[in-house]
Scaffold this active site. Sequence first.
Site, PDB file in Angstrom:
ATOM      1  N   ARG A 172       3.290  63.749  18.973  1.00 57.31           N
ATOM      2  CA  ARG A 172       2.718  64.647  17.964  1.00 57.31           C
ATOM      3  C   ARG A 172       1.197  64.681  18.041  1.00 57.31           C
ATOM      4  O   ARG A 172       0.576  65.628  17.611  1.00 57.31           O
ATOM      5  CB  ARG A 172       3.080  64.140  16.551  1.00 57.31           C
ATOM      6  CG  ARG A 172       4.509  64.311  16.138  1.00 57.31           C
ATOM      7  CD  ARG A 172       4.793  63.481  14.887  1.00 57.31           C
ATOM      8  NE  ARG A 172       3.989  63.841  13.733  1.00 57.31           N
ATOM      9  CZ  ARG A 172       4.285  64.821  12.892  1.00 57.31           C
ATOM     10  NH1 ARG A 172       5.366  65.536  13.084  1.00 57.31           N
ATOM     11  NH2 ARG A 172       3.521  65.082  11.855  1.00 57.31           N
ATOM     12  N   ARG A 176      -7.063  64.147  24.289  1.00 59.69           N
ATOM     13  CA  ARG A 176      -7.856  65.128  25.031  1.00 59.69           C
ATOM     14  C   ARG A 176      -9.202  64.576  25.488  1.00 59.69           C
ATOM     15  O   ARG A 176      -9.763  63.682  24.862  1.00 59.69           O
ATOM     16  CB  ARG A 176      -8.042  66.407  24.205  1.00 59.69           C
ATOM     17  CG  ARG A 176      -8.455  66.240  22.770  1.00 59.69           C
ATOM     18  CD  ARG A 176      -8.784  67.602  22.158  1.00 59.69           C
ATOM     19  NE  ARG A 176      -7.755  68.142  21.298  1.00 59.69           N
ATOM     20  CZ  ARG A 176      -7.748  68.056  19.961  1.00 59.69           C
ATOM     21  NH1 ARG A 176      -8.727  67.445  19.327  1.00 59.69           N
ATOM     22  NH2 ARG A 176      -6.783  68.587  19.258  1.00 59.69           N
ATOM     23  N   ARG A 249      12.324  56.335   5.800  1.00 60.81           N
ATOM     24  CA  ARG A 249      11.160  55.564   5.373  1.00 60.81           C
ATOM     25  C   ARG A 249      10.653  56.150   4.070  1.00 60.81           C
ATOM     26  O   ARG A 249      10.678  57.378   3.872  1.00 60.81           O
ATOM     27  CB  ARG A 249      10.035  55.629   6.417  1.00 60.81           C
ATOM     28  CG  ARG A 249      10.358  54.951   7.707  1.00 60.81           C
ATOM     29  CD  ARG A 249      10.529  53.461   7.563  1.00 60.81           C
ATOM     30  NE  ARG A 249       9.255  52.777   7.319  1.00 60.81           N
ATOM     31  CZ  ARG A 249       9.185  51.479   7.030  1.00 60.81           C
ATOM     32  NH1 ARG A 249      10.284  50.754   6.879  1.00 60.81           N
ATOM     33  NH2 ARG A 249       8.003  50.906   6.860  1.00 60.81           N
ATOM     34  N   ARG A 280      -2.944  54.264   5.224  1.00 55.85           N
ATOM     35  CA  ARG A 280      -4.123  55.127   5.153  1.00 55.85           C
ATOM     36  C   ARG A 280      -4.569  55.324   3.711  1.00 55.85           C
ATOM     37  O   ARG A 280      -3.816  55.058   2.769  1.00 55.85           O
ATOM     38  CB  ARG A 280      -3.885  56.476   5.825  1.00 55.85           C
ATOM     39  CG  ARG A 280      -2.709  57.247   5.303  1.00 55.85           C
ATOM     40  CD  ARG A 280      -2.410  58.485   6.189  1.00 55.85           C
ATOM     41  NE  ARG A 280      -1.114  59.033   5.870  1.00 55.85           N
ATOM     42  CZ  ARG A 280      -0.446  59.901   6.605  1.00 55.85           C
ATOM     43  NH1 ARG A 280      -0.967  60.349   7.729  1.00 55.85           N
ATOM     44  NH2 ARG A 280       0.729  60.344   6.233  1.00 55.85           N
ATOM     45  N   GLU A 300      -1.655  54.478   0.842  1.00 58.26           N
ATOM     46  CA  GLU A 300      -0.243  54.674   1.209  1.00 58.26           C
ATOM     47  C   GLU A 300       0.363  53.401   1.767  1.00 58.26           C
ATOM     48  O   GLU A 300      -0.114  52.844   2.750  1.00 58.26           O
ATOM     49  CB  GLU A 300      -0.122  55.753   2.289  1.00 58.26           C
ATOM     50  CG  GLU A 300      -0.411  57.135   1.786  1.00 58.26           C
ATOM     51  CD  GLU A 300      -0.107  58.218   2.815  1.00 58.26           C
ATOM     52  OE1 GLU A 300       0.689  57.989   3.741  1.00 58.26           O
ATOM     53  OE2 GLU A 300      -0.699  59.297   2.675  1.00 58.26           O
ATOM     54  N   TYR A 348      12.141  65.269  11.352  1.00 57.78           N
ATOM     55  CA  TYR A 348      10.737  65.048  11.024  1.00 57.78           C
ATOM     56  C   TYR A 348       9.991  66.384  11.193  1.00 57.78           C
ATOM     57  O   TYR A 348       9.228  66.581  12.117  1.00 57.78           O
ATOM     58  CB  TYR A 348      10.210  63.974  11.987  1.00 57.78           C
ATOM     59  CG  TYR A 348       8.818  63.442  11.741  1.00 57.78           C
ATOM     60  CD1 TYR A 348       8.063  63.787  10.638  1.00 57.78           C
ATOM     61  CD2 TYR A 348       8.257  62.551  12.659  1.00 57.78           C
ATOM     62  CE1 TYR A 348       6.796  63.271  10.461  1.00 57.78           C
ATOM     63  CE2 TYR A 348       6.991  62.026  12.485  1.00 57.78           C
ATOM     64  CZ  TYR A 348       6.267  62.391  11.398  1.00 57.78           C
ATOM     65  OH  TYR A 348       5.002  61.879  11.227  1.00 57.78           O
ATOM     66  N   ASP A 350       7.403  69.487  10.257  1.00 58.52           N
ATOM     67  CA  ASP A 350       6.165  69.856   9.568  1.00 58.52           C
ATOM     68  C   ASP A 350       6.447  71.099   8.726  1.00 58.52           C
ATOM     69  O   ASP A 350       7.478  71.749   8.890  1.00 58.52           O
ATOM     70  CB  ASP A 350       5.067  70.163  10.589  1.00 58.52           C
ATOM     71  CG  ASP A 350       4.556  68.894  11.259  1.00 58.52           C
ATOM     72  OD1 ASP A 350       4.620  67.827  10.619  1.00 58.52           O
ATOM     73  OD2 ASP A 350       4.112  68.976  12.419  1.00 58.52           O
TER      74      ASP A 350
HETATM   75  N1  UDP Z   1      -0.438  57.316  14.856  1.00 57.02           N
HETATM   76  C1  UDP Z   1      -1.087  56.191  15.313  1.00 57.02           C
HETATM   77  N2  UDP Z   1      -2.323  55.880  14.818  1.00 57.02           N
HETATM   78  C2  UDP Z   1      -2.931  56.642  13.887  1.00 57.02           C
HETATM   79  C3  UDP Z   1      -2.282  57.799  13.427  1.00 57.02           C
HETATM   80  C4  UDP Z   1      -1.026  58.108  13.921  1.00 57.02           C
HETATM   81  O1  UDP Z   1      -0.568  55.478  16.157  1.00 57.02           O
HETATM   82  O2  UDP Z   1      -4.034  56.292  13.466  1.00 57.02           O
HETATM   83  C5  UDP Z   1       0.903  57.625  15.389  1.00 57.02           C
HETATM   84  C6  UDP Z   1       1.982  56.821  14.708  1.00 57.02           C
HETATM   85  O3  UDP Z   1       2.958  56.476  15.672  1.00 57.02           O
HETATM   86  C7  UDP Z   1       2.541  57.778  13.687  1.00 57.02           C
HETATM   87  C8  UDP Z   1       2.422  59.112  14.403  1.00 57.02           C
HETATM   88  O4  UDP Z   1       1.247  58.971  15.187  1.00 57.02           O
HETATM   89  O5  UDP Z   1       3.858  57.473  13.357  1.00 57.02           O
HETATM   90  C9  UDP Z   1       2.311  60.306  13.498  1.00 57.02           C
HETATM   91  O6  UDP Z   1       1.316  60.048  12.542  1.00 57.02           O
HETATM   92  P1  UDP Z   1       0.798  61.081  11.473  1.00 57.02           P
HETATM   93  O7  UDP Z   1      -0.148  60.368  10.619  1.00 57.02           O
HETATM   94  O8  UDP Z   1       0.331  62.278  12.185  1.00 57.02           O
HETATM   95  O9  UDP Z   1       2.143  61.438  10.709  1.00 57.02           O
HETATM   96  P2  UDP Z   1       2.350  62.043   9.256  1.00 57.02           P
HETATM   97  O10 UDP Z   1       2.659  60.868   8.410  1.00 57.02           O
HETATM   98  O11 UDP Z   1       1.066  62.683   8.867  1.00 57.02           O
HETATM   99  O12 UDP Z   1       3.503  62.977   9.413  1.00 57.02           O
END
Ligand code: UDP
Length: 370
Positions: A172, A176, A249, A280, A300, A348, A350
């Site tokens: 996801r 880059r 989860r 976060r 969170e 999962y 969006d």
């Molecule tokens: N991820 C990570 N480090 C970060 C943010 C995301 O490794 O700092 C990875 C992690 O495996 C996570 C996935 O990217 O499960 C998707 O995270 P994101 O925060 O984009 O998911 P959301 O909870 O926003 O759907």
Amino acid sequence: MKKYDYLIVGAGLYGAVMAYELGKKGKSCLVIDKRDHIAGNIYCEDVEGIHVHKYGAHIFHTSDKNIWDYINRFAEFNHYINSPVAVYKDELYNLPFNMNTFSKMWGIKTPEEAKKIIERQRKETGITEPKNLEEQALFLGGKDIYEKLIKGYTEKQWGRKCTELPAFIIKRLPFRFVYDNNYFNDRYQGIPIGGYTPIVEKMLEKADVRTGVDFFEFRKQNADIAEKIIFTGMIDEYFDYRLGALEYRSVRFETEVLDCDNYQGNAVVNYTDSEVPYTRVIEHKHFEFGKQEKTVISREYSSEWVVGMEPYYPVNDEKNNALFEQYKKLADSEKNVIFGGRLGNYKYYDMDKVIAAALEQFEKIMQTAE
Ligand code: UDP
């Protein structure tokens, strides 16, 4: 004749799009939701004049122009671009993984230098065909990125070892070699001015809506209220967990109003080491460039879902996907019930994908009705 054409269970985005489209075709819909408000997990609550994303931060992004035009019928979007910051112990990095991240990590300047380091670290792992999230992450970015920015965060979020998680989760995230902190690759992005709740309100304008109503109780007295049901709750719960429980989860939010105008200088700050217990911290005002005197933050905490909690993320590993397929067979043979949304489809998704799935399902309904 039944009272309604459709009973829609769940007033989240999927149910709301369905209600809107069906309403336009003159179908009568009753939408029920067990919470005491509409909008599901995109519900925003007004605190100190700030739209607080009560069930987790939602940033709308899509590459699909049709979906972008669709959602823009219901709200005007601002120019917010998600650019999270990651804190690992006393180090701070830009996300997603890009030249700003690599430059800070290794003190380098050019893409060539970054690629060389990653290539060397990748070779050291010996991975050629990644089979799980850990291998995928090491393959993409090497050991430093994995250990500082991925491992701790992912294991906190999912409560599972990275070696036991599917690789698609990490795909996801963009990776880059330009100096670009935009978390998404999508063409369109933003936050609706006024928050998400008014969008759902508009979508539900033609429907009858009852909140604080639990479907499983409601149907005992109202089995014949509608011709068809659109169910957006948990598919395993619908079938009374008869094949076993799917895993989800959950997230607990610790929300605080702070007497300062700018707590962390960014909407999203990830804590990527395993010692900090939360994943976060969201500072909601920054989604809308808020100028309020106070600020609202949410920490969170991720945990395994058990009955009584809110399910947020399906755990799409092999075991759970296989169990879902079994439930899907039951669902397909359930006459007059359509399952949709993150929980009904155990996906999962969006927000843009939720809308696309709902519109696709709506088209199917119309075709079979004609
Ligand atoms: N991820 C990570 N480090 C970060 C943010 C995301 O490794 O700092 C990875 C992690 O495996 C996570 C996935 O990217 O499960 C998707 O995270 P994101 O925060 O984009 O998911 P959301 O909870 O926003 O759907």
